[in-house]
Design a protein around this motif. Structure first.
Motif, PDB file in Angstrom:
ATOM      1  N   VAL A  73      10.199   6.862  -7.100  1.00  0.00           N
ATOM      2  CA  VAL A  73      10.595   8.270  -7.141  1.00  0.00           C
ATOM      3  C   VAL A  73      10.303   8.871  -8.507  1.00  0.00           C
ATOM      4  CG1 VAL A  73      12.572   9.836  -7.008  1.00  0.00           C
ATOM      5  CG2 VAL A  73      12.277   8.054  -5.299  1.00  0.00           C
ATOM      6  N   ALA A  74      10.569   8.118  -9.575  1.00  0.00           N
ATOM      7  CA  ALA A  74      10.308   8.610 -10.924  1.00  0.00           C
ATOM      8  C   ALA A  74       8.817   8.853 -11.130  1.00  0.00           C
ATOM      9  CB  ALA A  74      10.841   7.621 -11.957  1.00  0.00           C
ATOM     10  N   LEU A  75       7.984   7.937 -10.661  1.00  0.00           N
ATOM     11  CA  LEU A  75       6.533   8.098 -10.795  1.00  0.00           C
ATOM     12  C   LEU A  75       6.053   9.309 -10.003  1.00  0.00           C
ATOM     13  CD1 LEU A  75       3.880   7.057 -11.912  1.00  0.00           C
ATOM     14  CD2 LEU A  75       3.721   5.543  -9.945  1.00  0.00           C
ATOM     15  N   SER A  76       6.578   9.474  -8.809  1.00  0.00           N
ATOM     16  CA  SER A  76       6.213  10.616  -7.983  1.00  0.00           C
ATOM     17  C   SER A  76       6.615  11.923  -8.665  1.00  0.00           C
ATOM     18  CB  SER A  76       6.890  10.500  -6.615  1.00  0.00           C
ATOM     19  OG  SER A  76       6.617  11.632  -5.840  1.00  0.00           O
ATOM     20  N   ALA A  77       7.808  11.969  -9.261  1.00  0.00           N
ATOM     21  CA  ALA A  77       8.266  13.169  -9.968  1.00  0.00           C
ATOM     22  C   ALA A  77       7.379  13.454 -11.172  1.00  0.00           C
ATOM     23  CB  ALA A  77       9.720  13.007 -10.397  1.00  0.00           C
ATOM     24  N   LYS A  78       6.965  12.401 -11.854  1.00  0.00           N
ATOM     25  CA  LYS A  78       6.101  12.585 -13.020  1.00  0.00           C
ATOM     26  C   LYS A  78       4.754  13.157 -12.590  1.00  0.00           C
ATOM     27  CE  LYS A  78       4.122  10.246 -16.964  1.00  0.00           C
ATOM     28  NZ  LYS A  78       4.856  10.248 -18.207  1.00  0.00           N
ATOM     29  N   GLU A  79       4.221  12.650 -11.484  1.00  0.00           N
ATOM     30  CA  GLU A  79       2.918  13.123 -11.007  1.00  0.00           C
ATOM     31  C   GLU A  79       2.980  14.558 -10.505  1.00  0.00           C
ATOM     32  OE1 GLU A  79       1.800  10.223  -8.101  1.00  0.00           O
ATOM     33  OE2 GLU A  79       1.215   8.751  -9.610  1.00  0.00           O
TER      34      GLU A  79
END
Length: 157
Positions: free
Chosen positions: A137-143
């Motif tokens: 989820v954190a990676l998706s939010a960053k992207e």
């Protein structure tokens, strides 16, 4: 595991390390009616049961409580006494985190509710599984949003 056992220590410039102290040294005694409610917040429902099976999924629950506290500013469930909290933990679900925050990815609610599931079979089965979901989820939010992200390193089993 509780939030008071987690310390943040500065390491170098603009960096911090998280340390866990006294991990697993104070087991809950179901017969101790004076057990502090502040510590009982971190106990999974099975830890309140006389014959409850306590394992790594109980730690997942405690980490879910800590994450919920970090994001909402309060424990997922609260009561004036440990006995009342035990009853609440059997009957109530915590409020969704979106009741407190509207700036988080929508998936955080599902992740927290799974980590805080009353039934350990429904919870994440390992801390690594929980961390992987948070990282996803954190990676998706960053992207998608360019948000700053802190990745949780894999936990060795």
């Amino acid at each position: 595991l509780s939030s008071e056992n987690i310390l943040i220590q500065p390491v170098g410039i603009n960096s911090e390390a998280i340390k866990i102290l006294n991990f697993g040294t104070n087991p809950f005694d179901i017969n101790d009616l004076d057990f502090p409610v502040e510590k009982a917040h971190y106990l999974a429902p099975e830890q309140f049961a006389v014959n409850g099976k306590i394992d790594a999924r109980s730690d997942v629950y405690a980490l879910g409580v800590i994450l919920y506290e970090m994001l909402a500013g309060q424990a997922p469930l609260d009561a004036p006494t440990t006995t009342d909290l035990m009853e609440k933990s059997r009957q109530q679900r915590p409020q969704p985190i979106t009741a407190f925050r509207d700036d988080l990815p929508a998936e955080i609610d599902d992740i927290l509710l799974k980590a805080l599931a009353k039934n350990p079979e429904i919870r994440y089965q390992t801390v690594s599984e929980f961390a992987e979901e948070l990282n996803r989820v954190a990676l998706s939010a960053k992207e998608t949003e360019g948000a700053d992200t802190i990745f949780i390193p894999a936990v060795s089993s």
